[in-house]
Scaffold this active site. Structure first.
Site, PDB file in Angstrom:
ATOM      1  N   ASN A  95      14.195 -33.606 -24.716  1.00 33.25           N
ATOM      2  CA  ASN A  95      14.602 -34.972 -24.382  1.00 33.25           C
ATOM      3  C   ASN A  95      15.523 -35.611 -25.426  1.00 33.25           C
ATOM      4  OD1 ASN A  95      13.323 -34.813 -21.992  1.00 33.25           O
ATOM      5  ND2 ASN A  95      11.617 -36.174 -22.488  1.00 33.25           N
ATOM      6  N   ASN A 120      10.254 -40.205 -22.942  1.00 30.68           N
ATOM      7  CA  ASN A 120       9.251 -39.869 -23.962  1.00 30.68           C
ATOM      8  C   ASN A 120       9.708 -38.738 -24.893  1.00 30.68           C
ATOM      9  OD1 ASN A 120       6.939 -41.569 -23.691  1.00 30.68           O
ATOM     10  ND2 ASN A 120       6.599 -40.682 -21.667  1.00 30.68           N
ATOM     11  N   HIS A 175       3.074 -45.291 -28.176  1.00 32.94           N
ATOM     12  CA  HIS A 175       2.752 -44.913 -26.795  1.00 32.94           C
ATOM     13  C   HIS A 175       2.184 -43.489 -26.794  1.00 32.94           C
ATOM     14  CE1 HIS A 175       2.898 -45.079 -22.523  1.00 32.94           C
ATOM     15  NE2 HIS A 175       3.886 -44.240 -22.371  1.00 32.94           N
TER      16      HIS A 175
HETATM   17  N1  LIG Z   1       7.600 -44.922 -21.500  1.00 33.18           N
HETATM   18  C1  LIG Z   1       6.894 -44.834 -20.393  1.00 33.18           C
HETATM   19  O1  LIG Z   1       6.019 -45.638 -20.141  1.00 33.18           O
HETATM   20  C2  LIG Z   1       7.188 -43.739 -19.408  1.00 33.18           C
HETATM   21  C3  LIG Z   1       6.601 -43.755 -18.132  1.00 33.18           C
HETATM   22  C4  LIG Z   1       6.964 -42.782 -17.203  1.00 33.18           C
HETATM   23  C5  LIG Z   1       7.867 -41.779 -17.572  1.00 33.18           C
HETATM   24  N2  LIG Z   1       8.362 -41.783 -18.830  1.00 33.18           N
HETATM   25  C6  LIG Z   1       9.314 -40.759 -19.258  1.00 33.18           C
HETATM   26  O2  LIG Z   1      10.537 -40.953 -18.566  1.00 33.18           O
HETATM   27  C7  LIG Z   1      11.185 -39.675 -18.388  1.00 33.18           C
HETATM   28  C8  LIG Z   1      11.510 -39.476 -16.916  1.00 33.18           C
HETATM   29  O3  LIG Z   1      10.313 -39.405 -16.150  1.00 33.18           O
HETATM   30  P1  LIG Z   1      10.370 -39.205 -14.567  1.00 33.18           P
HETATM   31  O4  LIG Z   1       8.994 -39.243 -14.078  1.00 33.18           O
HETATM   32  O5  LIG Z   1      11.394 -40.107 -13.986  1.00 33.18           O
HETATM   33  O6  LIG Z   1      10.917 -37.693 -14.506  1.00 33.18           O
HETATM   34  P2  LIG Z   1      11.800 -37.027 -13.364  1.00 33.18           P
HETATM   35  O7  LIG Z   1      11.828 -35.566 -13.658  1.00 33.18           O
HETATM   36  O8  LIG Z   1      11.340 -37.486 -12.028  1.00 33.18           O
HETATM   37  O9  LIG Z   1      13.255 -37.639 -13.609  1.00 33.18           O
HETATM   38  C9  LIG Z   1      14.022 -37.358 -14.742  1.00 33.18           C
HETATM   39  C10 LIG Z   1      15.459 -37.242 -14.282  1.00 33.18           C
HETATM   40  O10 LIG Z   1      16.291 -37.096 -15.425  1.00 33.18           O
HETATM   41  C11 LIG Z   1      17.386 -36.335 -14.991  1.00 33.18           C
HETATM   42  N3  LIG Z   1      18.155 -35.827 -16.114  1.00 33.18           N
HETATM   43  C12 LIG Z   1      17.875 -34.768 -16.918  1.00 33.18           C
HETATM   44  N4  LIG Z   1      18.863 -34.632 -17.835  1.00 33.18           N
HETATM   45  C13 LIG Z   1      19.744 -35.621 -17.620  1.00 33.18           C
HETATM   46  C14 LIG Z   1      20.962 -36.002 -18.238  1.00 33.18           C
HETATM   47  N5  LIG Z   1      21.448 -35.320 -19.286  1.00 33.18           N
HETATM   48  N6  LIG Z   1      21.631 -37.059 -17.736  1.00 33.18           N
HETATM   49  C15 LIG Z   1      21.142 -37.761 -16.679  1.00 33.18           C
HETATM   50  N7  LIG Z   1      19.984 -37.436 -16.054  1.00 33.18           N
HETATM   51  C16 LIG Z   1      19.311 -36.376 -16.520  1.00 33.18           C
HETATM   52  C17 LIG Z   1      16.756 -35.248 -14.152  1.00 33.18           C
HETATM   53  O11 LIG Z   1      17.708 -34.605 -13.305  1.00 33.18           O
HETATM   54  C18 LIG Z   1      15.718 -36.039 -13.381  1.00 33.18           C
HETATM   55  O12 LIG Z   1      16.198 -36.457 -12.124  1.00 33.18           O
HETATM   56  C19 LIG Z   1      10.217 -38.642 -18.966  1.00 33.18           C
HETATM   57  O13 LIG Z   1      10.566 -38.359 -20.299  1.00 33.18           O
HETATM   58  C20 LIG Z   1       8.877 -39.345 -18.933  1.00 33.18           C
HETATM   59  O14 LIG Z   1       7.981 -38.833 -19.886  1.00 33.18           O
HETATM   60  C21 LIG Z   1       8.061 -42.746 -19.727  1.00 33.18           C
END
Ligand SMILES: NC(=O)c1ccc[n+]([C@@H]2O[C@H](COP(=O)([O-])OP(=O)(O)OC[C@H]3O[C@@H](n4cnc5c(N)ncnc54)[C@H](O)[C@@H]3O)[C@@H](O)[C@H]2O)c1
Length: 315
Positions: A95, A120, A175
């Site tokens: 990430n 994250n 977190h």
């Molecule tokens: N802080 C919080 O409270 C919290 C809550 C939920 C999710 N998250 C984090 O958010 C992130 C996304 O979670 P999600 O459930 O949406 O996952 P997800 O897999 O559904 O979506 C992530 C998206 O990012 C895209 N992606 C990957 N590389 C990329 C790039 N270089 N440029 C643009 N897009 C790119 C992927 O194609 C995918 O569609 C994860 O790291 C997750 O841990 C954080």
């Protein structure tokens, strides 16, 4: 003039954030993702929902960053989510590169934007964003605290049968599993939570809150939570665009508050049009201070690991 919010990463949290924001009709939306056709398809689908809910905004999807130009707010949700058995820190290596690219590309096109980070490990990714984007700390906020506090509020409501509107909970710190649910400050309609719930029932709620994200990951098996995280982002975006001076728990850059420096960490943060207006400091007892120190150590060690991994100037 209309506001513009760009969401980088149109996966589960990104597209659900767009959904919650569209309902509020507060900004035009841009969804960016690397998967060809996906952000365009989701944007079109959401756009076609607008006549039904009677909202007038523009929504576009793209695989590059051109459409994000002059955004008021950029939300970063690009990156891998957890799978069962993973900690948020396990996501660091992959990430960090994704967030670095997303920040570089968006800062270039929206030099005045406020950045809300979700990817994250959250506190560390917010730190990375600040460094890579060479941004003032007030322009970066990590989303964690609204979600963690909402989880605790939901569990208290389930336990007591009282409306969620009467339940006020505050979860601070990083977190991760060391987050700090503040049971002394949390209350039900003004009655301290500690007076309302017996020790072991409260302890069970605190533990379930700390592991709330993991509980959903192990149920879903293929990803992590998205409805609650996304609505938390929508609340932050609205507070910023409307200059509400709203105090929410969120990750902000610590510059001496709570005795902490040079990390992003969850605290009560006042949000307005400039981003973080101030960080509010609670009076804490020794146990609460100890718990926050432990949580800060965990965040600091992940942030140090990130700095070693990514070729950035050291602190
Ligand atoms: N802080 C919080 O409270 C919290 C809550 C939920 C999710 N998250 C984090 O958010 C992130 C996304 O979670 P999600 O459930 O949406 O996952 P997800 O897999 O559904 O979506 C992530 C998206 O990012 C895209 N992606 C990957 N590389 C990329 C790039 N270089 N440029 C643009 N897009 C790119 C992927 O194609 C995918 O569609 C994860 O790291 C997750 O841990 C954080």
């Amino acid at each position: 003039m209309k506001n513009k919010v760009s969401i980088i990463g149109a996966g589960m949290t990104g597209s659900t954030t767009a959904h919650w924001l569209a309902e509020r009709e507060i900004a035009d939306l841009v969804l960016v993702d690397v998967v060809e056709g996906m952000p365009q398809g989701k944007a079109l689908d959401l756009l076609q929902a607008l006549p039904v809910i009677g909202k007038d905004i523009d929504i576009v999807g793209a695989n590059d960053y051109e459409a994000t130009g002059n955004s008021d707010i950029v939300v970063i949700t690009a990156g891998l989510p957890r799978k069962p058995g993973m900690s948020r820190d396990d996501l660091l290596t992959v990430n960090a590169e994704i967030v670095r690219t997303a920040i570089t590309e968006t800062v270039l096109r929206s030099p005045d934007a406020i950045f809300v980070i979700l990817t994250n490990p959250l506190d560390t990714m917010a730190y990375l964003a600040m460094k890579v984007g060479k941004l003032l700390p007030k322009r970066i906020i990590g989303q964690a605290g609204i979600l963690d506090s909402a989880r605790m509020r939901a569990f208290v409501a389930m336990e007591t049968g009282i409306s969620v509107q009467n339940i006020h909970c505050y979860v601070l710190g990083g977190h991760g599993d060391e987050m700090v649910p503040l049971t002394r400050h949390s209350n039900i309609a003004g009655i301290p939570l500690r007076d309302y719930l017996a020790g072991e029932r409260l302890e069970a709620i605190v533990n379930r809150t700390r592991k709330g994200g993991g509980e959903i990951v192990s149920l879903l098996k293929t990803g992590s939570a998205y409805y609650a995280p996304a609505v938390a982002v929508a609340q932050m975006v609205e507070a910023i665009l409307k200059d509400k001076h709203l105090v929410v728990p969120a990750a902000a850059f610590m510059q001496g508050q709570y005795g902490l420096k040079d990390i992003f960490f969850g605290a009560p943060v006042q949000l307005g049009r400039v981003g973080v207006e101030r960080i509010i400091e609670y009076q804490l007892d020794e146990d609460e201070k100890d718990a926050l120190r432990k949580s800060a150590e965990a965040v600091r060690s992940t942030t140090d690991a990130m700095l070693k991994l990514v070729n950035l100037e050291q602190r």
